[in-house]
Design a protein around this motif. Structure first.
Motif, PDB file in Angstrom:
ATOM      1  N   PHE A  97     -30.380 106.592 -11.052  1.00 17.01           N
ATOM      2  CA  PHE A  97     -28.965 106.630 -10.678  1.00 17.01           C
ATOM      3  C   PHE A  97     -28.721 107.924  -9.900  1.00 17.01           C
ATOM      4  CE2 PHE A  97     -27.658 104.250 -14.835  1.00 17.01           C
ATOM      5  CZ  PHE A  97     -28.239 103.085 -14.350  1.00 17.01           C
ATOM      6  N   GLU A  98     -27.926 107.851  -8.862  1.00 13.22           N
ATOM      7  CA  GLU A  98     -27.563 109.022  -8.066  1.00 13.22           C
ATOM      8  C   GLU A  98     -26.053 109.013  -7.823  1.00 13.22           C
ATOM      9  OE1 GLU A  98     -29.493 111.453  -6.987  1.00 13.22           O
ATOM     10  OE2 GLU A  98     -31.542 110.695  -6.868  1.00 13.22           O
ATOM     11  N   LYS A  99     -25.422 110.172  -8.035  1.00 18.10           N
ATOM     12  CA  LYS A  99     -23.978 110.284  -7.813  1.00 18.10           C
ATOM     13  C   LYS A  99     -23.674 111.538  -7.003  1.00 18.10           C
ATOM     14  CE  LYS A  99     -19.571 109.896  -8.007  1.00 18.10           C
ATOM     15  NZ  LYS A  99     -18.953 109.091  -6.947  1.00 18.10           N
ATOM     16  N   ASP A 100     -22.723 111.424  -6.090  1.00 17.62           N
ATOM     17  CA  ASP A 100     -22.344 112.523  -5.199  1.00 17.62           C
ATOM     18  C   ASP A 100     -21.860 113.741  -6.005  1.00 17.62           C
ATOM     19  OD1 ASP A 100     -21.518 114.124  -3.156  1.00 17.62           O
ATOM     20  OD2 ASP A 100     -19.859 112.848  -2.511  1.00 17.62           O
ATOM     21  N   THR A 101     -22.519 114.877  -5.799  1.00 18.38           N
ATOM     22  CA  THR A 101     -22.165 116.101  -6.525  1.00 18.38           C
ATOM     23  C   THR A 101     -20.809 116.660  -6.092  1.00 18.38           C
ATOM     24  OG1 THR A 101     -23.377 117.395  -4.892  1.00 18.38           O
ATOM     25  CG2 THR A 101     -24.570 116.779  -6.867  1.00 18.38           C
ATOM     26  N   ALA A 102     -20.313 116.224  -4.930  1.00 17.16           N
ATOM     27  CA  ALA A 102     -19.050 116.772  -4.431  1.00 17.16           C
ATOM     28  C   ALA A 102     -17.832 116.129  -5.092  1.00 17.16           C
ATOM     29  CB  ALA A 102     -18.965 116.591  -2.915  1.00 17.16           C
ATOM     30  N   ASP A 103     -18.033 115.019  -5.779  1.00 22.45           N
ATOM     31  CA  ASP A 103     -16.904 114.362  -6.434  1.00 22.45           C
ATOM     32  C   ASP A 103     -16.435 115.160  -7.658  1.00 22.45           C
ATOM     33  OD1 ASP A 103     -16.856 112.381  -4.605  1.00 22.45           O
ATOM     34  OD2 ASP A 103     -17.436 110.765  -5.953  1.00 22.45           O
ATOM     35  N   ARG A 104     -15.239 114.847  -8.113  1.00 19.44           N
ATOM     36  CA  ARG A 104     -14.701 115.518  -9.299  1.00 19.44           C
ATOM     37  C   ARG A 104     -15.592 115.268 -10.509  1.00 19.44           C
ATOM     38  NH1 ARG A 104      -8.973 113.675 -10.716  1.00 19.44           N
ATOM     39  NH2 ARG A 104     -10.121 111.697 -10.819  1.00 19.44           N
ATOM     40  N   THR A 105     -15.663 116.261 -11.392  1.00 16.19           N
ATOM     41  CA  THR A 105     -16.522 116.140 -12.572  1.00 16.19           C
ATOM     42  C   THR A 105     -16.170 114.898 -13.380  1.00 16.19           C
ATOM     43  OG1 THR A 105     -16.797 118.533 -12.686  1.00 16.19           O
ATOM     44  CG2 THR A 105     -17.271 117.276 -14.696  1.00 16.19           C
ATOM     45  N   GLU A 106     -14.876 114.643 -13.572  1.00 18.20           N
ATOM     46  CA  GLU A 106     -14.493 113.505 -14.401  1.00 18.20           C
ATOM     47  C   GLU A 106     -14.919 112.183 -13.770  1.00 18.20           C
ATOM     48  OE1 GLU A 106     -10.501 115.325 -12.976  1.00 18.20           O
ATOM     49  OE2 GLU A 106     -12.569 115.987 -13.287  1.00 18.20           O
ATOM     50  N   ASP A 107     -14.913 112.102 -12.423  1.00 20.53           N
ATOM     51  CA  ASP A 107     -15.370 110.884 -11.752  1.00 20.53           C
ATOM     52  C   ASP A 107     -16.883 110.717 -11.900  1.00 20.53           C
ATOM     53  OD1 ASP A 107     -12.799 110.330 -10.947  1.00 20.53           O
ATOM     54  OD2 ASP A 107     -13.037 111.257  -8.977  1.00 20.53           O
ATOM     55  N   ARG A 108     -17.597 111.814 -11.759  1.00 22.06           N
ATOM     56  CA  ARG A 108     -19.057 111.746 -11.875  1.00 22.06           C
ATOM     57  C   ARG A 108     -19.469 111.317 -13.282  1.00 22.06           C
ATOM     58  NH1 ARG A 108     -19.247 117.624 -10.039  1.00 22.06           N
ATOM     59  NH2 ARG A 108     -21.298 117.706 -11.035  1.00 22.06           N
ATOM     60  N   VAL A 109     -18.844 111.939 -14.291  1.00 21.14           N
ATOM     61  CA  VAL A 109     -19.172 111.598 -15.672  1.00 21.14           C
ATOM     62  C   VAL A 109     -18.821 110.137 -15.963  1.00 21.14           C
ATOM     63  CG1 VAL A 109     -18.584 112.051 -18.087  1.00 21.14           C
ATOM     64  CG2 VAL A 109     -18.947 113.961 -16.516  1.00 21.14           C
ATOM     65  N   HIS A 110     -17.647 109.711 -15.502  1.00 27.26           N
ATOM     66  CA  HIS A 110     -17.204 108.354 -15.789  1.00 27.26           C
ATOM     67  C   HIS A 110     -18.156 107.326 -15.180  1.00 27.26           C
ATOM     68  CE1 HIS A 110     -14.538 105.001 -16.566  1.00 27.26           C
ATOM     69  NE2 HIS A 110     -14.592 104.669 -15.292  1.00 27.26           N
TER      70      HIS A 110
END
Length: 622
Positions: A97-110
């Protein structure tokens, strides 16, 4: 870290394994992965990933209106990653899984939370059948090993065709010859196999094999001596045995995220081979091998300094791999050397090791004083050892007459068997050949070569992985050993410590550091008339190399070159274009040595090229 993770995996063998990451691109990435996929990927694991886990995640993301994408540039080929190793080694559904590090922490965690729990719920559905299928996958692997059959290559993306098929040959057994001077490498490989629950045996009597294929050789009858290690394929770990001991990875599609070769016997330069014959050897199961002892550090070890090319991610990684080798594997005493210490004359240092890195940063840091001091230190008896960027530094400073140039190959991490001069002290314990990890490195010519690339028609030549255009390197050097003043310059065009994997060429580096055969020798000094023309030529050649950092490499048809250039211009990219292997190659600048995950557009470039109708011949991402 790897040992610790393997202990946990062996205690709780996974059917689902998630390797969760973050990267620099938009959206969320999860499987299906892009082509190529390694041919020994268990069928059930592939089906779970493609048909069950990925649709379950997509359904939940769609329900919440979350953006995601699949595939390029992430493939499922090299058995070295946090998704491919659990799949090939444990028949698990390994997923990255890969998620954009620039997004908000709560969005990344969710979003990570959603992807993981969607996977867990899919896995828990019809659990009894899943466990039964997992069991049957091991049984099927055992039966394939008993029959000697290898899985075929396939591609899974529209319009893709199989680039290289797995040969129609039987493989029932692998063997490793018990060379007395390579015991550390043999014990390390046996331990690695055992740590993945592979049974390894040792012949208690000589064994006649009618069709024995030594690595990179044709089949022939051979009597294997008592003490030879035997690894039968008739095991539940058949897929893993093939992945680790194969002589070629047989890439099904020529665009890949990482290296194309990882055969452990070749990385360790071990003698061995395979056969498809049905055999019943007299052999005993080998007891579990413990930690392998480090080499004995000689009492007269010179004082060693390690210089990390500053401000370069590539330099940071290469020096870090070298520190790991010195600290954790060899237990070799050394000192970290700064630019200031070089400027001040490297007092108390006999051997200076300069790994890879962006050359311009090294030259800027050294300045004119540092360059003069380095030349004087070698003239006075210092030994300079460099590779890749460290070799280019030596050429630009005037420490070597070796000339560097463009390679014009397509080999994004391939194992190549090269020739070594057995009379050289650097060949001690190695023999006449060694397998090097070659990754489109610069071509090097030198009158002081002690190792070279054979012609592709030579019996000495061998290759594992994707390697096109290797004939261009015929006769060129991969290692040179040059007397300079009272000192010595040893340079490599390849990385002898690639990711600290290459135990075979690590021996060359060990010999380069510990050998003192040149002590007291005198040769033409740096700056002398005798060396002037050769040094000037080497400097000019090095200065003409494209200064691109760790470039993105793209090979496209000449008809697609204009579209590719327009796309690169839209990203504000700088590149060098060259014609090679019947295609147009773009070397796209990456002077900060950013990884694909860090780079502003590398991760999406392959997708954009595909959308523009460009058919890639090859691509190598940083």
């Amino acid at each position: 870290e790897t040992d610790g993770k393997l202990q946990l995996l062996r205690k709780y063998p996974p059917m689902l394994y998630v390797d969760a990451h973050e990267f620099g691109s938009q959206n969320f990435l999860f499987p299906p992965t892009a082509d190529p996929e390694y041919h020994e990927t268990p069928d059930i694991a592939h089906d779970w990933i493609f048909d069950e886990y990925s649709p379950a995640i997509a359904t939940e993301f769609d329900r919440e209106g979350l953006h995601y994408h699949h595939g390029a540039p992430y493939d499922f080929f090299a058995s070295i990653f946090g998704d491919t190793v659990p799949t090939v080694g444990f028949h698990a559904a390994g997923m990255t899984f890969e998620k954009d590090t620039a997004d908000r922490t709560e969005d990344r965690v969710h979003q990570q939370f959603i992807a993981m729990w969607a996977s867990l719920f899919a896995g828990a559905t019809d659990a009894r059948q899943r466990v039964a299928d997992w069991h049957d996958s091991y049984v099927e692997a055992y039966q394939e090993g008993l029959a000697g059959t290898l899985e075929p290559n396939e591609v899974f993306e529209p319009k893709h065709t199989v680039f290289q098929q797995v040969p129609d040959q039987l493989v029932r057994s692998y063997f490793l010859l018990n060379d007395t001077n390579r015991q550390s490498e043999i014990q390390l490989l046996v331990r690695r196999l055992q740590r993945m629950d592979v049974d390894v045996y040792q012949l208690s009597h000589p064994l006649d094999v009618g069709d024995y294929h030594a690595y990179a050789e044709d089949g022939a009858p051979k009597t294997l001596p008592k003490g030879t290690y035997w690894i039968p394929m008739a095991q539940g770990q058949k897929h893993w045995i093939q992945a680790m001991l194969q002589e070629d990875s047989y890439i099904p599609y020529p665009v890949t995220y990482d290296v194309t070769a990882w055969s452990n016997p070749l990385l360790m330069n071990l003698r061995g081979g395979w056969t498809g014959d049905e055999l019943t050897p007299q052999a005993q199961l080998v007891d579990n091998v413990g930690a392998v002892d480090p080499p004995r550090v000689p009492a007269n070890l010179p004082s060693v300094g390690l210089f990390e090319i500053p401000n370069s991610s590539r330099g940071f990684e290469s020096a870090g791999q070298t520190r790991y080798l010195f600290d954790q594997v060899w237990h070799l005493p050394y000192s970290k050397v700064s630019t200031r210490e070089i400027v001040n004359g490297l007092r108390g240092i006999d051997v200076l090791v300069v790994p890879d890195g962006y050359t311009n940063y090294a030259l800027q840091a050294l300045g004119s004083k540092g360059k003069r001091a380095l030349r004087q230190w070698v003239n006075d008896g210092g030994r300079y050892i460099g590779w890749q960027g460290g070799t280019e530094v030596a050429a630009r400073v005037g420490l070597t007459t070796a000339k560097l140039g463009a390679s014009h190959t397509n080999a994004p991490g391939s194992l190549v068997r090269v020739a070594v001069d057995p009379a050289s002290p650097l060949a001690d314990g190695i023999g006449r050949s060694v397998w090097v990890m070659y990754s489109d490195d610069d071509k090097m010519t030198s009158s002081d070569a002690v190792g070279h690339f054979p012609d592709v028609s030579s019996p000495q030549f061998g290759v594992s992985g994707l390697a096109e255009g290797m004939g261009h390197l015929a006769g060129s050097a991969f290692m040179a050993d040059e007397a300079v003043g009272r000192g010595r310059t040893i340079v490599f065009s390849i990385d002898p410590n690639f990711r600290a994997w290459t135990q075979g060429t690590q021996r060359l580096l060990w010999n380069a550091i510990t050998d003192d055969s040149s002590a007291g020798n005198r040769a033409a000094t740096v700056g002398s008339l005798a060396r002037q023309e050769a040094v000037r030529s080497a400097r000019q050649a090095a200065a003409q190399l494209p200064q691109l950092g760790t470039p993105i490499r793209l090979g496209v048809s000449r008809a697609d070159a204009a579209v590719t250039a327009a796309l690169l211009r839209s990203h504000g990219a700088h590149w060098v274009r060259q014609r090679t292997l019947g295609a147009t190659e773009f070397l796209v600048a990456n002077r900060k040595d950013l990884s694909m995950e860090e780079h502003p557009f590398a991760a999406t470039l392959l997708v954009e090229l595909r959308a523009a109708g460009v058919q890639l011949r090859w691509a190598t991402m940083p």
